[in-house]
Motif scaffolding. Structure first.
Motif, mmCIF file in Angstrom:
data_model
loop_
_atom_site.group_PDB
_atom_site.id
_atom_site.type_symbol
_atom_site.label_atom_id
_atom_site.label_comp_id
_atom_site.label_asym_id
_atom_site.label_seq_id
_atom_site.Cartn_x
_atom_site.Cartn_y
_atom_site.Cartn_z
ATOM 1 N N PHE A 23 0.838 -1.198 0.000
ATOM 2 C CA PHE A 23 0.000 0.000 0.000
ATOM 3 C C PHE A 23 0.869 1.242 0.000
ATOM 4 C CE2 PHE A 23 -2.758 -3.281 1.658
ATOM 5 C CZ PHE A 23 -3.939 -3.039 0.973
ATOM 6 N N ALA A 24 0.396 2.280 -0.681
ATOM 7 C CA ALA A 24 1.117 3.551 -0.758
ATOM 8 C C ALA A 24 0.111 4.692 -0.717
ATOM 9 C CB ALA A 24 1.948 3.631 -2.041
ATOM 10 N N VAL A 25 0.494 5.777 -0.069
ATOM 11 C CA VAL A 25 -0.375 6.943 0.015
ATOM 12 C C VAL A 25 -0.669 7.458 -1.392
ATOM 13 C CG1 VAL A 25 -0.520 9.342 0.806
ATOM 14 C CG2 VAL A 25 0.436 7.569 2.311
ATOM 15 N N GLY A 26 -1.949 7.622 -1.686
ATOM 16 C CA GLY A 26 -2.382 8.088 -2.997
ATOM 17 C C GLY A 26 -3.035 7.023 -3.853
ATOM 18 N N GLN A 27 -2.911 5.747 -3.492
ATOM 19 C CA GLN A 27 -3.613 4.698 -4.246
ATOM 20 C C GLN A 27 -5.123 4.897 -4.120
ATOM 21 O OE1 GLN A 27 -1.781 1.343 -2.267
ATOM 22 N NE2 GLN A 27 -0.850 0.684 -4.180
ATOM 23 N N ARG A 28 -5.834 4.587 -5.214
ATOM 24 C CA ARG A 28 -7.284 4.791 -5.236
ATOM 25 C C ARG A 28 -7.983 3.621 -5.914
ATOM 26 N NH1 ARG A 28 -5.163 9.964 -5.761
ATOM 27 N NH2 ARG A 28 -6.200 11.568 -4.504
ATOM 28 N N TRP A 29 -9.189 3.334 -5.437
ATOM 29 C CA TRP A 29 -10.040 2.318 -6.044
ATOM 30 C C TRP A 29 -11.489 2.811 -6.035
ATOM 31 C CZ3 TRP A 29 -6.255 1.440 -2.474
ATOM 32 C CH2 TRP A 29 -5.218 0.561 -2.827
ATOM 33 N N THR A 30 -12.283 2.299 -6.975
ATOM 34 C CA THR A 30 -13.718 2.570 -7.012
ATOM 35 C C THR A 30 -14.459 1.241 -7.116
ATOM 36 O OG1 THR A 30 -13.386 4.702 -8.107
ATOM 37 C CG2 THR A 30 -15.595 3.746 -8.232
ATOM 38 N N SER A 31 -15.484 1.073 -6.300
ATOM 39 C CA SER A 31 -16.223 -0.186 -6.264
ATOM 40 C C SER A 31 -17.283 -0.243 -7.356
ATOM 41 C CB SER A 31 -16.913 -0.331 -4.905
ATOM 42 O OG SER A 31 -18.093 0.472 -4.856
ATOM 43 N N PRO A 32 -17.804 -1.437 -7.629
ATOM 44 C CA PRO A 32 -19.008 -1.544 -8.460
ATOM 45 C C PRO A 32 -20.203 -0.928 -7.730
ATOM 46 C CG PRO A 32 -17.882 -3.662 -8.218
ATOM 47 C CD PRO A 32 -17.286 -2.739 -7.206
ATOM 48 N N PRO A 33 -21.298 -0.606 -8.442
ATOM 49 C CA PRO A 33 -22.484 -0.031 -7.804
ATOM 50 C C PRO A 33 -23.222 -1.056 -6.958
ATOM 51 C CG PRO A 33 -22.893 -0.410 -10.132
ATOM 52 C CD PRO A 33 -21.441 -0.688 -9.916
ATOM 53 N N ARG A 34 -23.897 -0.541 -5.940
ATOM 54 C CA ARG A 34 -24.653 -1.407 -5.029
ATOM 55 C C ARG A 34 -26.014 -0.747 -4.761
ATOM 56 N NH1 ARG A 34 -27.735 -2.721 -0.394
ATOM 57 N NH2 ARG A 34 -26.716 -4.369 0.823
ATOM 58 N N PRO A 35 -27.140 -1.252 -5.350
ATOM 59 C CA PRO A 35 -28.454 -0.658 -5.119
ATOM 60 C C PRO A 35 -28.935 -0.871 -3.677
ATOM 61 C CG PRO A 35 -28.444 -2.070 -7.070
ATOM 62 C CD PRO A 35 -27.188 -2.359 -6.324
ATOM 63 N N VAL A 36 -29.699 0.087 -3.182
ATOM 64 C CA VAL A 36 -30.331 -0.028 -1.863
ATOM 65 C C VAL A 36 -31.775 -0.461 -2.075
ATOM 66 C CG1 VAL A 36 -30.950 1.185 0.261
ATOM 67 C CG2 VAL A 36 -28.845 1.790 -0.952
ATOM 68 N N THR A 37 -32.172 -1.543 -1.420
ATOM 69 C CA THR A 37 -33.491 -2.135 -1.646
ATOM 70 C C THR A 37 -34.372 -2.040 -0.404
ATOM 71 O OG1 THR A 37 -32.862 -4.348 -0.903
ATOM 72 C CG2 THR A 37 -32.369 -3.772 -3.213
ATOM 73 N N ALA A 38 -35.666 -2.309 -0.613
ATOM 74 C CA ALA A 38 -36.603 -2.350 0.517
ATOM 75 C C ALA A 38 -36.228 -3.469 1.488
ATOM 76 C CB ALA A 38 -38.028 -2.538 -0.001
ATOM 77 N N ASP A 39 -35.686 -4.569 0.971
ATOM 78 C CA ASP A 39 -35.235 -5.645 1.850
ATOM 79 C C ASP A 39 -34.075 -5.189 2.730
ATOM 80 O OD1 ASP A 39 -37.112 -7.412 0.902
ATOM 81 O OD2 ASP A 39 -35.763 -8.398 -0.524
ATOM 82 N N ASP A 40 -33.195 -4.331 2.198
ATOM 83 C CA ASP A 40 -32.108 -3.787 3.018
ATOM 84 C C ASP A 40 -32.666 -3.041 4.222
ATOM 85 O OD1 ASP A 40 -30.037 -4.684 1.364
ATOM 86 O OD2 ASP A 40 -30.124 -2.887 0.114
#
Length: 274
Positions: A23-40
């Motif tokens: 790991f190094a300062v400045g590394q970045r990641w973006t996740s896949p989308p995650r919908p919020v549902t009524a079951d949640d």
């Protein structure tokens, strides 16, 4: 979108292969989308026991900690942490806007601090995390994890904000003679719980230490995300961020204002070494 979107363009090893040194300062990641549902909403209400009226009806909002739970789940899905993780040390979190059923959440992760423990066989990694819905931040904060390390070091110092090795690199790079030719005192630089003092005599840094004997004339401090933003911005944003209140100053405020030009040069040096 691939599961791992590491913007610096490096190749990621399989989950479980990342140790502290990866790991190094400045590394970045973006996740896949995650919908919020009524079951949640129903499941989190049942699990948490928080059945406040805010969490019911057509305008219901999800419980605040639901966002933290989703963020940690999305972090796990990124696959950037594996068997080397020994535990979570702390979480500092802010709630910016409500989360509702129908939102589609993504997580942006940025490494803002990496430091080895005194034992040498472990390291601490701090991640700034932003949970977004359609590009708007709904929750954000930092989480810090303890990881196994492969060896005892040495570690990069150029983004180890607030540490003695980092400040020594600044002192070697910054030319302060013009701005501090007649000034004697101590400038403190702080990044969260790391603070370093630069003792200055007639425009020259004569000592870099964790604490000067008489303390700092003034100390300039900011969080790790702000220091990272400073060194990665296309142009030096110090004055803009200072005017926006992103820095704190303790000690002699008058001397701080007198040394604005010198501080700007120190920030330039921090950007150059980073």
């Amino acid at each position: 979108m691939t599961e791992l979107d590491e913007r610096r363009g490096t190749t990621s090893p399989a989950a479980g292969d990342r140790w502290f040194e990866d790991f190094a300062v400045g590394q970045r990641w973006t996740s896949p989308p995650r919908p919020v549902t009524a079951d949640d909403l129903a499941d989190f209400t049942r699990i948490s026991g928080d059945d406040h009226p805010l969490h019911a009806g057509p305008d219901a909002v999800l419980q605040g900690p639901f966002g933290v739970a989703v963020a940690m789940g999305l972090l796990q899905r990124l696959g950037i942490h594996g068997d080397a993780v020994l535990g979570l040390l702390d979480t500092h979190w802010a709630y910016r806007r409500p989360v509702r059923v129908g939102d589609v959440l993504t997580l942006e992760v940025t490494i803002v601090r990496c430091r080895r423990t005194s034992s040498g066989d472990r390291g601490v990694v701090t991640r700034h995390m932003r949970l977004l819905d359609e590009g708007e931040t709904v929750q954000e904060g930092t989480t810090t994890a303890l990881l196994r390390a492969r060896g005892a070091g040495p570690d990069p110092v150029v983004r180890a904000f607030g540490t003695v090795p980092w400040a020594e690199a600044l002192a070697a790079r910054a030319d302060l003679a013009e701005d501090l030719a007649s000034w004697d005192g101590t400038v403190g630089l702080r990044c969260e719980d790391d603070e370093v003092h630069l003792r200055v005599y007639r425009g020259r840094v004569i000592e870099v230490t964790r604490r000067a004997p008489r303390g700092a004339t003034f100390t300039l401090g900011a969080d790790a995300a702000t220091w990272l933003e400073i060194v990665e911005a296309p142009e030096n944003p110090f004055m803009r961020l200072a005017m926006a209140g992103r820095f704190t100053v303790t000690g002699d405020g008058y001397e701080y204002l007198r040394l604005t030009a010198a501080l700007h040069r120190l920030v330039d040096a921090a950007r150059e070494i980073a």
